[in-house]
Enzyme design. Structure first.
Site, short mmCIF file in Angstrom:
data_model
loop_
_atom_site.label_atom_id
_atom_site.label_comp_id
_atom_site.label_asym_id
_atom_site.label_seq_id
_atom_site.Cartn_x
_atom_site.Cartn_y
_atom_site.Cartn_z
N TYR A 226 0.83 -1.22 0.00
CA TYR A 226 0.00 0.00 0.00
C TYR A 226 0.86 1.26 0.00
O TYR A 226 0.43 2.29 -0.54
CB TYR A 226 -1.02 -0.03 1.15
CG TYR A 226 -2.16 -0.96 0.81
CD1 TYR A 226 -3.14 -0.57 -0.10
CD2 TYR A 226 -2.22 -2.24 1.33
CE1 TYR A 226 -4.16 -1.43 -0.48
CE2 TYR A 226 -3.24 -3.12 0.96
CZ TYR A 226 -4.20 -2.70 0.06
OH TYR A 226 -5.21 -3.56 -0.32
N GLN B 180 -15.61 2.62 -6.26
CA GLN B 180 -14.95 1.44 -5.68
C GLN B 180 -13.45 1.70 -5.58
O GLN B 180 -12.71 0.89 -5.04
CB GLN B 180 -15.18 0.21 -6.57
CG GLN B 180 -16.64 -0.13 -6.74
CD GLN B 180 -16.85 -1.14 -7.86
OE1 GLN B 180 -16.69 -2.34 -7.66
NE2 GLN B 180 -17.19 -0.67 -9.04
N HIS C 160 -14.80 1.26 -0.91
CA HIS C 160 -13.74 0.32 -0.53
C HIS C 160 -12.57 0.99 0.19
O HIS C 160 -11.47 0.45 0.21
CB HIS C 160 -13.24 -0.42 -1.78
CG HIS C 160 -14.28 -1.33 -2.37
ND1 HIS C 160 -14.22 -1.81 -3.66
CD2 HIS C 160 -15.42 -1.83 -1.84
CE1 HIS C 160 -15.29 -2.58 -3.89
NE2 HIS C 160 -16.02 -2.60 -2.80
#
Ligand code: APR
Length: 232
Positions: free
Chosen positions: A53, A86, A104
């Site tokens: 990430y 999303q 999300h």
């Protein structure tokens, strides 16, 4: 003003240079989803998940919104536009869209792994040992596979109020997002813009469906024109 609800997916950011999910044989930036985007992956190898990430967050700093994102901003002149995305990038916000719901999660936020409502803006890398104010490890503010979708109720409510429903750049494979259309009134216009559209079961039920098989950067400006001309 009529309410235009827009469901976006990875495809709208593809032309900004962010990879979609299902293009590379089930791999996402060379990683299996189970290795980086599940609670099990986080428990097994948090360093790998954080590194993944962190890379996504740093990539986000190199990319810019495209003509598709900007077309959705133009629609705000004539419609009460509500985006349900999303995507975890912030390209809708950076383009100037005023109302964006992230189904999300968001790459530029982190949250406590123990206290769900302790959510923080985060710019640089997130590392093992970065803690919330109550001393618990921080994790990406992302809804991983197998986790519940806390914003679903709000998204379903928005869908139920739609006068027009626009869907952009999503394979409509991942539920519950892909089923949101079912909360909207059936008779309203549904418009689906995607170069490889996959009309799922929910969308097949809609009597007023327009499918535009084009990339977002060329397709969405056409939709802006169409909606400008017509009183739908
Ligand atoms: N413009 C518009 N759509 C495009 C473009 C483009 N330039 N390029 C590709 N697409 C379309 C593809 O045809 C495909 O239908 O974008 C879609 C991308 O599909 P997915 O990769 O499955 O992405 P998405 O539908 O957003 O995935 C949903 O799954 O992995 C999870 O949580 C993740 O939010 C994600 C969810």
């Amino acid at each position: 003003m009529k309410k235009l609800v827009v469901l976006t997916g990875a495809g709208i950011s593809a032309e900004s240079g962010i990879s979609t999910f299902r293009d590379a044989g089930g791999l996402w930036e060379q990683h299996r989803i189970e290795d980086v985007a599940t609670p099990e992956a986080w428990a097994r190898n948090p360093e790998l998940v954080l590194r993944f990430y962190n890379q996504r967050r740093s990539k986000l700093r190199e990319v810019e919104p495209n003509a598709g994102h900007r077309a959705l901003v133009d629609l705000e002149k004539n419609f009460d536009v509500r985006i349900i995305t999303q995507n975890v990038d912030d390209l809708h916000e950076r383009a100037g869209s005023s109302r964006v719901l992230h189904l999300h999660g968001e790459l530029r936020k982190v949250r406590s792994e123990r206290y769900d409502d302790l959510i923080y803006d985060w710019e640089g890398d997130l590392l093992p040992g970065d803690l919330c104010e109550n001393g618990a490890q921080l994790r990406p503010h992302i809804v991983w596979f197998g986790e519940s979708v806390p914003m679903l109720q709000s998204a379903a409510q928005l869908a139920s109020e739609a006068d027009i429903f626009l869907i952009v750049g999503t394979s409509l494979q991942v539920y519950p997002a892909a089923g949101l259309m079912a909360y909207a009134p059936r008779h309203i216009p549904f418009i689906y813009v995607d170069p490889s559209p996959q009309v799922n079961w929910e969308l097949q039920q809609m009597p007023n469906l327009i499918v535009l098989a084009e990339p977002a950067t060329t397709g969405l400006p056409k939709i802006v024109e169409l909606l400008g001309e017509k009183t739908m």
